[in-house]
Enzyme design. Structure first.
Site, PDB file in Angstrom:
ATOM      1  N   VAL A  67       0.855  -1.193   0.000  1.00 14.57           N
ATOM      2  CA  VAL A  67       0.000   0.000   0.000  1.00 14.57           C
ATOM      3  C   VAL A  67       0.888   1.239   0.000  1.00 14.57           C
ATOM      4  O   VAL A  67       1.887   1.299   0.713  1.00 14.57           O
ATOM      5  CB  VAL A  67      -0.911   0.010   1.260  1.00 14.57           C
ATOM      6  CG1 VAL A  67      -1.660   1.326   1.381  1.00 14.57           C
ATOM      7  CG2 VAL A  67      -1.890  -1.166   1.240  1.00 14.57           C
ATOM      8  N   ALA A 112       4.509   4.101   2.739  1.00 16.33           N
ATOM      9  CA  ALA A 112       4.068   2.850   2.127  1.00 16.33           C
ATOM     10  C   ALA A 112       4.250   1.722   3.141  1.00 16.33           C
ATOM     11  O   ALA A 112       4.907   1.894   4.174  1.00 16.33           O
ATOM     12  CB  ALA A 112       4.877   2.570   0.867  1.00 16.33           C
ATOM     13  N   LYS A 113       3.667   0.606   2.880  1.00 20.51           N
ATOM     14  CA  LYS A 113       3.890  -0.572   3.736  1.00 20.51           C
ATOM     15  C   LYS A 113       3.454  -1.812   2.980  1.00 20.51           C
ATOM     16  O   LYS A 113       2.601  -1.749   2.098  1.00 20.51           O
ATOM     17  CB  LYS A 113       3.049  -0.459   5.019  1.00 20.51           C
ATOM     18  CG  LYS A 113       3.589  -1.277   6.168  1.00 20.51           C
ATOM     19  CD  LYS A 113       4.725  -0.545   6.836  1.00 20.51           C
ATOM     20  CE  LYS A 113       5.221  -1.223   8.083  1.00 20.51           C
ATOM     21  NZ  LYS A 113       6.009  -0.300   8.904  1.00 20.51           N
ATOM     22  N   GLY A 114       4.051  -2.938   3.347  1.00 23.33           N
ATOM     23  CA  GLY A 114       3.657  -4.210   2.748  1.00 23.33           C
ATOM     24  C   GLY A 114       3.467  -5.245   3.832  1.00 23.33           C
ATOM     25  O   GLY A 114       3.920  -5.080   4.966  1.00 23.33           O
ATOM     26  N   ASP A 153      10.298  -5.143   8.704  1.00 26.10           N
ATOM     27  CA  ASP A 153       9.330  -4.813   9.748  1.00 26.10           C
ATOM     28  C   ASP A 153       9.154  -6.100  10.566  1.00 26.10           C
ATOM     29  O   ASP A 153       9.998  -7.006  10.477  1.00 26.10           O
ATOM     30  CB  ASP A 153       8.005  -4.325   9.120  1.00 26.10           C
ATOM     31  CG  ASP A 153       7.100  -3.627  10.134  1.00 26.10           C
ATOM     32  OD1 ASP A 153       7.375  -2.471  10.485  1.00 26.10           O
ATOM     33  OD2 ASP A 153       6.121  -4.255  10.595  1.00 26.10           O
TER      34      ASP A 153
END
Ligand code: GLU
Length: 423
Positions: A67, A112-114, A153
């Site tokens: 995202v 952003a992040k996944g 993360d």
């Protein structure tokens, strides 16, 4: 990181929490309704389902996300999480928090992040490599050194980033180190990146202690989570003379009022896979750990740890959010009224992404800095950002989270407005 056994993920939807935190700051800033509408959504949300060959003939289909919340200030930036309870809303919240985090410390990235729904603790290295390579291929629509740069993360590490970098590079036909950060130093990673989240958090704790007149020497510290952020936070704060009286991980907590030795905990965990069972320490539940009598509480696990149900029981004077999203907006109000200083996640744990930025800059320039240079630059960023936020919180008589959001949201809104609406 804490297990679903001790974490109630149903407490609050992280995306609703993220929106509520944003709205509080947007109200204070009298943010234009059009801008509010833009910033309350994520710009891009990619969901992927992909097969991975697990063992003899067994194929499992995994779900993953990437995202991008807002990329007005620069390329997307944010980690990849491997955890069984990853959801799209969690990844959206984490992406939005990255937008504010990068803005609050003034580094030129969007958020952003996944995430992949999986349990890395019960997968072999081979399975994790295959999953990572396929997931990277699926999200390669979005990522790239000038587009969106992943990092570790919860549940991922430098090795995971090496696989992401290699997979992206194989498709590209040449080595592209700057596509991810948090890589091993041998392939373009940065000195100091492993400890960066914790080091940054400790710099903010030093500043917070000065602000409230707390002596760190002998101060009692409780650390929830013994992953990358928790373990290094415990080690670094102990080096400053503070006393780590309790820590926990997914298997449970341990405490000793006379102090625990973070080095010994690390060695024990490396050997046994857990902190519980350490000789000379008593067991403690996650609930009791958070409510222990101490000066500094460092939540370094995942979201939804401090809510309205336990905020009145927190004894710490400083809550330093090394984790993302540990405190609910209701708990924020309770803690503020009780005079507890919460160093919000988007400020407290921004050291990780700050050194990620240094890594990316070094990769792009093919010129690498010494660890002392990295740490000095990190300190400069964290100390300045902390004091900017503290000043704003005094000026507007708001808690530290609201002040950090006001600073971040106004920077992102300014960039979004200046660029204008295309077409
Ligand atoms: N996952 C970390 C965070 O939540 C680091 C992100 C990065 O370095 O891009 O801040």
């Amino acid at each position: 990181m804490a297990t679903s056994a001790v974490i109630d993920h149903t407490q609050r939807d992280p995306w609703q929490v993220a929106l509520e935190q944003f709205d509080i700051a947007a109200d204070r800033l009298h943010l234009d309704p059009n801008m509010r509408g833009i910033l309350r959504e994520c710009q891009r949300e990619l969901t992927v389902h992909f097969p991975v060959r697990m063992q003899d003939g067994v194929v499992k289909v995994f779900t993953g996300y990437r995202v991008q919340h807002n990329i007005s200030r620069g390329p997307g930036k944010g980690g990849i999480r491997y955890h069984p309870s990853v959801t799209l809303n969690e990844v959206k919240a984490l992406a939005m928090w990255m937008t504010w985090k990068c803005a609050v410390v003034g580094i030129p990235y969007g958020g952003a992040k996944g995430g992949v729904v999986c349990d890395p603790k019960h997968m072999t290295a081979q399975q994790l490599e295959t999953l990572t390579r396929r997931y990277t291929t699926e999200i390669s629509l979005l990522i790239g050194p000038d587009r969106d740069i992943p990092a570790p993360d919860v549940g991922t590490n430098a090795q995971t980033m090496a696989w992401v970098m290699d997979t992206y590079s194989m498709h590209h036909g040449s080595t592209v180190p700057a596509v991810v950060t948090g890589k091993p130093v041998s392939i373009g990673g940065s000195e100091g990146r492993n400890e960066a989240t914790a080091r940054g958090a400790v710099y903010t704790i030093i500043e917070a202690s000065k602000a409230i007149g707390l002596d760190l020497e002998g101060a009692r510290v409780v650390v929830q989570g013994y992953g990358n952020a928790g373990m290094y936070s415990a080690k670094l704060i102990a080096e400053l003379g503070a006393k780590v009286i309790a820590v926990s991980d997914t298997s449970g907590g341990i405490t000793n009022p006379n102090g625990l030795d973070p080095q010994k905990i690390e060695a024990f965990k490396r050997e046994t896979g857990r902190v519980q069972g350490l000789p000379g320490a008593e067991r403690i539940s996650n609930t009791d750990l958070l409510e222990l009598d101490c000066e500094i509480l460092i939540p370094a696990a995942i979201e939804n740890q401090i809510g309205s149900q336990n905020a009145t029981e927190i004894k710490a004077k400083i809550v330093a959010e090394a984790a993302n999203g540990p405190t609910s907006p209701e708990a924020d109000r309770i803690l503020y009224d009780r005079g507890v200083m919460v160093i919000p996640d988007i400020l407290c744990n921004a050291g990780g992404v700050t050194v990620s930025y240094f890594e990316w800059v070094q990769d792009l320039q093919n010129l690498f800095w010494r660890e002392a240079t990295i740490n000095a630059r990190l300190k400069e960023v964290m100390v300045k950002s902390f004091n900017d936020v503290l000043d704003l919180s005094h000026k507007h008589k708001v808690d530290m989270r609201t002040a950090a959001y006001m600073l971040a949201v106004s920077r992102v809104a300014d960039a979004t407005l200046t660029r204008g609406i295309y077409p």
